[in-house]
Design a protein around this motif. Sequence first.
Motif, PDB file in Angstrom:
ATOM      1  N   GLN A 230      44.056  68.361  39.883  1.00 20.36           N
ATOM      2  CA  GLN A 230      42.770  67.777  40.237  1.00 20.36           C
ATOM      3  C   GLN A 230      42.847  67.050  41.579  1.00 20.36           C
ATOM      4  N   ARG A 231      44.009  66.535  41.940  1.00 23.11           N
ATOM      5  CA  ARG A 231      44.149  65.927  43.267  1.00 23.11           C
ATOM      6  C   ARG A 231      44.012  66.983  44.361  1.00 23.11           C
TER       7      ARG A 231
ATOM      8  N   TYR B  73      40.246  67.986  44.494  1.00 30.63           N
ATOM      9  CA  TYR B  73      39.381  66.989  45.133  1.00 30.63           C
ATOM     10  C   TYR B  73      39.624  66.944  46.638  1.00 30.63           C
ATOM     11  N   TRP B  74      40.855  67.118  47.058  1.00 30.77           N
ATOM     12  CA  TRP B  74      41.148  67.176  48.496  1.00 30.77           C
ATOM     13  C   TRP B  74      40.427  68.353  49.137  1.00 30.77           C
TER      14      TRP B  74
ATOM     15  N   ARG C 197      36.592  67.501  49.307  1.00 31.58           N
ATOM     16  CA  ARG C 197      36.262  66.502  50.336  1.00 31.58           C
ATOM     17  C   ARG C 197      36.375  67.070  51.734  1.00 31.58           C
TER      18      ARG C 197
ATOM     19  N   ASP D 296      35.831  72.899  41.178  1.00 30.78           N
ATOM     20  CA  ASP D 296      34.768  71.907  41.027  1.00 30.78           C
ATOM     21  C   ASP D 296      34.993  71.038  39.791  1.00 30.78           C
TER      22      ASP D 296
ATOM     23  N   GLY E  71      38.016  68.767  40.470  1.00 34.76           N
ATOM     24  CA  GLY E  71      37.686  67.816  41.523  1.00 34.76           C
ATOM     25  C   GLY E  71      36.739  66.737  41.035  1.00 34.76           C
TER      26      GLY E  71
ATOM     27  N   ALA F 252      38.657  64.150  39.145  1.00 31.69           N
ATOM     28  CA  ALA F 252      39.356  63.242  40.056  1.00 31.69           C
ATOM     29  C   ALA F 252      38.396  62.228  40.673  1.00 31.69           C
ATOM     30  N   ALA F 253      37.200  62.669  41.038  1.00 31.71           N
ATOM     31  CA  ALA F 253      36.222  61.766  41.638  1.00 31.71           C
ATOM     32  C   ALA F 253      35.830  60.660  40.664  1.00 31.71           C
TER      33      ALA F 253
ATOM     34  N   ASP G 133      34.639  57.316  42.632  1.00 32.80           N
ATOM     35  CA  ASP G 133      34.029  57.682  43.917  1.00 32.80           C
ATOM     36  C   ASP G 133      32.564  58.067  43.725  1.00 32.80           C
TER      37      ASP G 133
ATOM     38  N   TRP H  20      28.538  70.606  46.598  1.00 30.88           N
ATOM     39  CA  TRP H  20      28.763  69.483  45.690  1.00 30.88           C
ATOM     40  C   TRP H  20      27.887  69.562  44.445  1.00 30.88           C
TER      41      TRP H  20
ATOM     42  N   VAL I  73      29.936  69.899  41.377  1.00 32.89           N
ATOM     43  CA  VAL I  73      30.817  68.741  41.288  1.00 32.89           C
ATOM     44  C   VAL I  73      30.060  67.558  40.697  1.00 32.89           C
TER      45      VAL I  73
END
Length: 988
Positions: A464-465, A468-469, A472, A534, A537, A540-541, A546, A559, A562
């Motif tokens: 998930q890191r 998410y990277w 973003r 998605d 991510g 992770a958000a 976030d 997005w 997401v």
Amino acid sequence: MGHEAGFGEIASAAADAVARALVRARPPGGPRLSRPREDAPGRLRRAQRLAALLTEGSAGLDEPARRAAVGAVGRAFAALGARQAGALLVAASGPAPVPVPPAPAELSPAAEAAYRKLFVLCLGGRPQEQEEDPAAVFEERYARYVAGAQGRVQLYGLTLSQARQDWSLDLAYISLAVSGGEFLEEPGLQSSVKAEVALNATERVLLRGPAGSGKSTLVKWLALNASRSSFGPQLRDWNGLVPFVLPLRSFNSPAGLPRPQDWLGATGVPLPPPEGWIAGLLASGRALVLIDGVDEVPPRLRDRTESWLRDLLTAYPAARFVVTTRHSAVPEDWLTAHGFTSLALLPMDRDDVGAFITHWHASARAEADGEGAGPERDLLDRYEKALLEAVGTRRDLGRLATNPLMCALLCALNRDRRMHLPRARKELYDTALDMLLIRRDSERDISGVEGVYLSRDEQTLLLQRLAYWLIRNGQVEASAEEAVRMIDSSLDSMPQVKAQGDARTVFRHLLIRSGLLREPVPGSVLFVHQTFQDYLGAKAAVEARDFGVLVRNAHEYTWDNVVRMAVGHARPDERAYLLRELLARVDRSEPERSRLVLLAAACLEHAPELDPEVRGEVTARTALLLPPRSPGQAEELAKAGELVLELLPEPGGLVEAEAAATIRTAALVGGDRALQVIAGFRGDDRYEPARELSDAWGRFPVDVYADTVLADAPMTTAHLHVRTPGQLRALDRLRHVRRLHVTWDGPVPPEIAGRPDLESLTLHRNPRLADLSPLAGRSSLRHLGVLDCPQVTGIEVVGELRADSLAFGYLRDDLSLAPLAGAAGLRSLIIGFEPEERRIGDVPAADSLTALHLWQGARRMTLDGIERWPRVEKLTVAGSTQYRQLVRSLPLRGLTALQIRHAAPVSAGALLPYERLGRLTLIRCALEGSLEALREVPALRRLVLSECLGTVDLAPLAPLADLVIELRRGTHVTGAELIPPERLVRRD
């Protein structure tokens, strides 16, 4: 003796195929080759000469090789389109070697050599020169490489073991439908067509679709069939094209996009082409350029991509281009100024879902081998039957099964969980991750293969890191080194993982064992599907809180999923805060207001627990967007789920478009409550609502819908669309419905042939229909349409009908229209293919004709002789050649309605002689000069503009108080503010 008789039959069939191909041949960019019309004895003599040539030319082979070589020649000529056949004839008459289509792989070396020689001999060429051209040799080698590289596809849920990574695309591919209103735009015809039909009607396509809709699979299928010259009748002219697959995600580096001569190296093809080979194919029109994934280009680089594409189009206008993207990545009309047709892949209907499930399980049965193969195949039969029943009866599954990815996911989970499927989308993804990350390996005793043992949570955290990277940074692909660095930065907080190996070892484990990552080329990595990126991510958000990042980016198409999935991952207090912030942004963002409200509404489906006040505010804001006024608005509203059903308006007082869009919204949501909403409209017999009532049938149980809705629906303006055996059987209790649109696979069904009371019948998309004679004697049939039925052998049946309206589109080229001579009283005729008659004046339609429509498939016919029908008041012409001929000769001065398709440049002034013209429709036309001249057409009351190229200035038409202007999708205009709202109609 038996062998000789068998060979004789093969040679005769091959000779007939060669003769037919040569008759329909047309040189590139020109009309058919001019030849005297052959009578029956002449055709017989030609076939006999060709049979003798094939017999003599193969005499040196042993019998099996001889039969194989001659049979291959016949099949190769049968697959040729008119333009490819013309190009080969031109090549055969020149000094250069002929580009013979690739030989079938099963031919022996001797049979392959004979095949190549015989092919060229049939064209009148010199086969001895064939082996001397290195470009031709390379082309065949490249075709074999592409067929191997593109002929396999990953089927989700069937690629979990390392033993089998991919599957035959021939087995796995199903044809999907695209939006095609401009291809079948006549009352009673549906607004969707199969992708192959739509692609055949245009040479430049922008194909749009959401994640998982099958865009990339379609690209692979096009590349595979082009490389093998194996397209069927619907795309026969594409045989002989050379495909180039360009995944844009591979070109996101600062170095820029590759030039044509660098395409092979940049896409990992290990074959250096001859100098100038690619440029030559592009210039000659034999290149098929497949550009996949505009949405995978970061927004900051998208202008660079458009400039690169524009330069290619300018330099190589004859090449064919197919470009794919997700819906919102670029405007729908992003490439219309460059001559592209925008098509959208549609959600799978019940037939498509059933076909996919059948294909998936067929692939799974092919996987089963060894001692337990028999019982496993028996189990798969049970799984297939259970899943087919479940998606037809469980609304939650029916709503999930809308694209190939979700269908594959359901198939895999149905097998993995022994027919016990989750109900919610989030639960579906959770279960899929569990199956991929842990259960498959543990249940097969596969663990620690790379010396690493990771729990589900540990794998999820690392993945998930990375996800998410990527989100973003607006990317779908990372370099392997970047992924290793991200893992390395996480290992200090995960000592139990760090103790097992370094970051590179952990990365290799995730790549090989997780089932969620893949390596498209060495040194790069991406998720197997955007949906999983998605989902992870979003998780992770939420864990990083976030929420501000999510709200700030909510207007970006990338997005959408997401944000929705973040609402599902969040705790109740977090999701309430996120939705409040999203609504607060609605108040600050006028241009994005409707979109953000609908996104908030769609999030509710993912919120099993939510503050009632927040839910109420989202509901109230959504209600302000009702009623929907277009199919696009209906699709957006339906994402909100059952919530929207309580808000939809009652039938009374709605204009036609609003009623139709309301029905569509309810149909897309589905379920018992939706059925009751639709039933409220069953008495609405206006065309658009009635068409939606027809289309919705496939989304509900057949008999229930027939009794609840159709039994009381007049259906006197639209056609009732029949697609399944169950719907055919239900017609017995819908005897009042006399207008049918039948999509079928096989002969005319007895349920149709046995209905002498039918008034209008369209037979559509039937690949095996050959004989129309079961319709003979239907005295009440006033309209007959035969569309996309490439095996139909003749239309003689029209002489035994009393129809005054006939439509023939996308049929076999060179089918004769001579039987129209027996269709007395014919008033309306649609031609949408290339008949044997090359001049419209040679078509023996009755003098009573008042409407003549030439669709895109007939764009190469000439208008010579059109003046023989002086009563024609409604006319459609297609293509620049027909348009120029029309304005040059100005026939049929009594026209009241004129439609011009795919023509450039079109001048308004050239139409001034048509003083009685009341309706003018321009579809995908490039206008030359101002529309001011239309002010001098006294009878003009409606102007329809659809996907017109460039920007159209409406200001000169503002003074025309009686003129209504209808703007359809993809038309850019200025001056619209000068047109009163009651005179400006927008349709998307």
